[in-house]
Design a protein around this motif. Structure first.
Motif, PDB file in Angstrom:
ATOM      1  N   VAL A  20      49.355  58.938 -24.783  1.00 58.10           N
ATOM      2  CA  VAL A  20      49.986  59.514 -23.597  1.00 58.10           C
ATOM      3  C   VAL A  20      51.483  59.636 -23.836  1.00 58.10           C
ATOM      4  CG1 VAL A  20      50.463  59.185 -21.134  1.00 58.10           C
ATOM      5  CG2 VAL A  20      48.260  58.496 -22.080  1.00 58.10           C
ATOM      6  N   SER A  21      52.015  60.823 -23.556  1.00 55.23           N
ATOM      7  CA  SER A  21      53.466  61.028 -23.617  1.00 55.23           C
ATOM      8  C   SER A  21      53.823  62.156 -22.661  1.00 55.23           C
ATOM      9  CB  SER A  21      53.902  61.368 -25.047  1.00 55.23           C
ATOM     10  OG  SER A  21      53.314  62.575 -25.460  1.00 55.23           O
ATOM     11  N   VAL A  22      55.123  62.361 -22.445  1.00 55.95           N
ATOM     12  CA  VAL A  22      55.562  63.433 -21.559  1.00 55.95           C
ATOM     13  C   VAL A  22      55.071  64.762 -22.121  1.00 55.95           C
ATOM     14  CG1 VAL A  22      57.553  64.636 -20.601  1.00 55.95           C
ATOM     15  CG2 VAL A  22      57.571  62.151 -20.776  1.00 55.95           C
ATOM     16  N   GLY A  23      54.403  65.533 -21.293  1.00 61.48           N
ATOM     17  CA  GLY A  23      53.874  66.818 -21.720  1.00 61.48           C
ATOM     18  C   GLY A  23      52.554  66.736 -22.461  1.00 61.48           C
ATOM     19  N   SER A  24      52.040  65.527 -22.641  1.00 67.81           N
ATOM     20  CA  SER A  24      50.786  65.360 -23.363  1.00 67.81           C
ATOM     21  C   SER A  24      49.917  64.311 -22.661  1.00 67.81           C
ATOM     22  CB  SER A  24      51.068  64.928 -24.808  1.00 67.81           C
ATOM     23  OG  SER A  24      49.861  64.770 -25.506  1.00 67.81           O
ATOM     24  N   PRO A  25      49.306  64.684 -21.532  1.00 66.58           N
ATOM     25  CA  PRO A  25      48.445  63.731 -20.838  1.00 66.58           C
ATOM     26  C   PRO A  25      47.130  63.533 -21.578  1.00 66.58           C
ATOM     27  CG  PRO A  25      48.332  65.862 -19.764  1.00 66.58           C
ATOM     28  CD  PRO A  25      49.362  65.968 -20.850  1.00 66.58           C
ATOM     29  N   VAL A  26      46.447  62.476 -21.228  1.00 70.59           N
ATOM     30  CA  VAL A  26      45.109  62.221 -21.751  1.00 70.59           C
ATOM     31  C   VAL A  26      44.143  62.472 -20.598  1.00 70.59           C
ATOM     32  CG1 VAL A  26      43.515  60.481 -22.629  1.00 70.59           C
ATOM     33  CG2 VAL A  26      45.859  60.538 -23.468  1.00 70.59           C
ATOM     34  N   TYR A  27      43.162  63.331 -20.843  1.00 68.63           N
ATOM     35  CA  TYR A  27      42.154  63.650 -19.842  1.00 68.63           C
ATOM     36  C   TYR A  27      40.911  62.823 -20.117  1.00 68.63           C
ATOM     37  CZ  TYR A  27      45.229  67.574 -18.970  1.00 68.63           C
ATOM     38  OH  TYR A  27      46.320  68.345 -18.682  1.00 68.63           O
ATOM     39  N   LEU A  28      40.395  62.188 -19.081  1.00 69.53           N
ATOM     40  CA  LEU A  28      39.200  61.353 -19.212  1.00 69.53           C
ATOM     41  C   LEU A  28      38.002  62.080 -18.621  1.00 69.53           C
ATOM     42  CD1 LEU A  28      40.752  57.960 -18.065  1.00 69.53           C
ATOM     43  CD2 LEU A  28      40.395  58.756 -20.402  1.00 69.53           C
ATOM     44  N   THR A  29      36.897  62.014 -19.315  1.00 64.79           N
ATOM     45  CA  THR A  29      35.669  62.634 -18.825  1.00 64.79           C
ATOM     46  C   THR A  29      34.672  61.564 -18.424  1.00 64.79           C
ATOM     47  OG1 THR A  29      34.704  62.734 -21.037  1.00 64.79           O
ATOM     48  CG2 THR A  29      35.977  64.643 -20.325  1.00 64.79           C
ATOM     49  N   LYS A  30      33.845  61.924 -17.477  1.00 65.77           N
ATOM     50  CA  LYS A  30      32.764  61.041 -17.026  1.00 65.77           C
ATOM     51  C   LYS A  30      31.506  61.895 -17.007  1.00 65.77           C
ATOM     52  CE  LYS A  30      31.737  57.885 -13.250  1.00 65.77           C
ATOM     53  NZ  LYS A  30      32.201  57.400 -11.951  1.00 65.77           N
TER      54      LYS A  30
END
Length: 87
Positions: A20-30
């Motif tokens: 995770v960083s500014v401009g680079s989120p982490v998307y979580l799937t379920k």
């Protein structure tokens, strides 16, 4: 390229948070579908500021349109109204 990981990867949250960083989120799937996003706090604060600015601009635009459609109110009338409310 978006960083997409299954929510089960949070068992080892350190490796997820390292991405995770500014401009680079982490998307979580379920169950294979997007469910959550982890973003940097600085990015969240910027998002909140942008949202507030957009709300303000929308309200100002409503006021401008109202003035154009219904006529403008004289500045002296507004001052007098606020003075009356202050009493």
């Amino acid at each position: 390229m978006p960083n997409i990981v299954p929510i089960s990867d949070l068992r080892n949250y350190t490796s997820v948070l390292d991405n995770v960083s500014v401009g680079s989120p982490v998307y979580l799937t379920k169950n294979g579908r997007g469910c959550y996003a982890i973003i940097d706090i600085a990015e969240q604060e910027e998002y909140e500021k942008t949202k507030a600015a957009l709300r303000l601009m929308c309200e100002l635009d409503k006021g401008r349109r109202s003035g154009e459609e219904n006529g403008w109110i004289a500045a002296d009338d507004i001052r007098n109204r606020f003075k009356e409310k202050a009493l």
